[in-house]
Design a protein around this motif. Structure first.
Motif, PDB file in Angstrom:
ATOM      1  N   TYR A 256       0.922  -0.997   0.121  1.00 35.51           N
ATOM      2  CA  TYR A 256      -0.064   0.077  -0.064  1.00 35.51           C
ATOM      3  C   TYR A 256       1.000   1.314   0.101  1.00 35.51           C
ATOM      4  CZ  TYR A 256      -0.146  -0.523   5.356  1.00 35.51           C
ATOM      5  OH  TYR A 256       0.275  -0.631   6.704  1.00 35.51           O
ATOM      6  N   GLU A 274      -5.665   1.674  -7.111  1.00 39.12           N
ATOM      7  CA  GLU A 274      -6.175   1.967  -5.776  1.00 39.12           C
ATOM      8  C   GLU A 274      -6.862   0.677  -5.105  1.00 39.12           C
ATOM      9  OE1 GLU A 274      -7.761   3.790  -2.359  1.00 39.12           O
ATOM     10  OE2 GLU A 274      -5.845   4.421  -4.029  1.00 39.12           O
ATOM     11  N   ARG A 278      -6.025  -0.781  -1.325  1.00 40.05           N
ATOM     12  CA  ARG A 278      -7.304  -1.022  -0.455  1.00 40.05           C
ATOM     13  C   ARG A 278      -7.239  -2.476   0.149  1.00 40.05           C
ATOM     14  NH1 ARG A 278     -12.277   3.034  -1.490  1.00 40.05           N
ATOM     15  NH2 ARG A 278     -10.973   4.857  -2.209  1.00 40.05           N
ATOM     16  N   TYR A 282      -6.917  -3.357   3.969  1.00 37.66           N
ATOM     17  CA  TYR A 282      -7.623  -4.215   4.413  1.00 37.66           C
ATOM     18  C   TYR A 282      -7.071  -5.384   5.039  1.00 37.66           C
ATOM     19  CZ  TYR A 282     -11.631  -7.934   4.975  1.00 37.66           C
ATOM     20  OH  TYR A 282     -12.166  -8.885   5.366  1.00 37.66           O
ATOM     21  N   ILE A 287      -8.316  -0.922   7.117  1.00 39.32           N
ATOM     22  CA  ILE A 287      -9.723  -0.135   6.504  1.00 39.32           C
ATOM     23  C   ILE A 287     -10.813  -1.579   6.707  1.00 39.32           C
ATOM     24  CG2 ILE A 287      -8.686   1.732   5.314  1.00 39.32           C
ATOM     25  CD1 ILE A 287      -9.179  -0.192   2.633  1.00 39.32           C
ATOM     26  N   GLU A 291     -14.668  -0.338   2.081  1.00 41.84           N
ATOM     27  CA  GLU A 291     -13.835   0.728   1.320  1.00 41.84           C
ATOM     28  C   GLU A 291     -13.146  -0.104   0.111  1.00 41.84           C
ATOM     29  OE1 GLU A 291     -11.633   3.612   3.557  1.00 41.84           O
ATOM     30  OE2 GLU A 291     -12.496   2.366   5.335  1.00 41.84           O
ATOM     31  N   VAL A 292     -13.225  -1.397   0.551  1.00 40.98           N
ATOM     32  CA  VAL A 292     -12.281  -2.347  -0.870  1.00 40.98           C
ATOM     33  C   VAL A 292     -13.602  -2.574  -1.977  1.00 40.98           C
ATOM     34  CG1 VAL A 292     -11.523  -4.505  -1.472  1.00 40.98           C
ATOM     35  CG2 VAL A 292     -10.816  -3.326   0.802  1.00 40.98           C
TER      36      VAL A 292
END
Length: 316
Positions: A256, A274, A278, A282, A287, A291-292
């Protein structure tokens, strides 16, 4: 989308477009769709006498459907002369018949006197010995290829062979010498596919050393050099291999922290990178799942979505 695109390319006899799209549909097409496309491409290859395209079709028939069209290909290849025999040897190697491939190459060394063609034969023989993990023999043959290309004054093919020789040096176990050879070639190599190959060779060496930061950087350089060419997919696959290895080793931060630079360099793939970022966040507990899922929905290319699911081990 790609199915319709390749059909249009076949109808317009756009060989280059067909060659570009065909590998991309292999994993995404259903068996029925793939068989239909292969039949169409086979007809096109025969109509245009494109032995290279036909070789790919024969390989896919055997690999995915167990359909043997080798005998038919052998007949056409032998009629096509030197180029056809090179393609035949390559097909044998692809299908797991290295001795048959080497037999074709050996016969050619007895018949060919032109140094450029002889260089191509030695190059092909080296690739077979590499697959057999006979690296010293592969190196010996690649040196012969370099010498023949030098005699022919074909600087591009000589450079290609020198890059491969450096990579074989790594495979033979001498990483220090391999890096030295690649570093010497780097300033001599014009921008484009060959320079991308050098960066990918460096990437494999660094990955072997578990220096993943350097490996990821080399993937970036390779992709930038290969952008706009068929080799971009090879460079992209190299990056995916590194990311997958990092996922397996739970090195999520490495992923990341590096994805933003790929987003910056390749904005057209921004949502994909992106998504990779993510997924790593995760998996590292930074997160939530939503969001993923949110970013994956923005990725429209089915192949890229499949890659994201693969990298996330289908957890998402």
């Amino acid at each position: 989308m790609e199915i319709e695109e390749i059909k249009k390319a076949i109808e317009s006899e756009n060989i280059e477009k067909v060659r570009e799209i065909l590998p991309k549909i292999i994993d995404s097409a259903t068996d029925e769709e793939l068989k239909e496309i292969l039949e169409m491409v086979e007809e096109l290859a025969k109509k245009t006498n494109n032995i290279d395209l036909y070789k790919n079709v024969v390989y896919y028939y055997a690999e995915f459907f167990g359909i043997d069209k080798i005998t038919e290909f052998e007949e056409l290849a032998k009629k096509a002369g030197f180029e056809g025999l090179l393609q035949l040897a390559d097909l044998y190697a692809l299908l797991g018949f290295p001795e048959k491939a080497l037999e074709v190459y050996r016969d050619l060394t007895k018949e060919i006197e032109d140094p450029e063609k002889l260089g191509e034969v030695y190059y092909g023989m080296a690739t077979v010995h590499e697959e057999l993990q006979e690296y010293e023999k592969a190196l010996e043959l690649m040196k012969k290829a370099i010498e023949e290309f030098r005699k022919a004054n074909n600087k591009e093919k000589m450079l290609q062979a020198e890059i491969y020789e450096a990579y074989l040096t790594f495979e033979a176990g001498d990483k220090v010498m391999a890096k030295e050879k690649l570093a010497r070639l780097l300033p001599e190599t014009p921008s484009g596919e060959l320079k991308a190959q050098i960066h990918l060779a460096f990437e494999e060496i660094f990955e072997d050393e578990e220096n993943y930061e350097a490996a990821i950087q080399e993937c970036l350089y390779a992709m930038l050099e290969a952008k706009g060419s068929d080799f971009f997919e090879v460079a992209f696959d190299g990056l995916i291999d590194v990311i997958w290895q990092l996922m397996l080793e739970d090195e999520f931060e490495e992923i990341y922290n590096n994805m933003p630079m790929f987003k910056a360099a390749f904005p057209e793939l921004g949502d994909f990178f992106e998504g990779v970022r993510r997924i790593a966040l995760y998996k590292d507990g930074k997160i939530g799942r939503e969001e993923v899922s949110e970013i994956i929905l923005k990725v429209k290319d089915e192949r890229l979505v499949s890659l994201l699911e693969f990298l996330g081990e289908a957890e998402l």
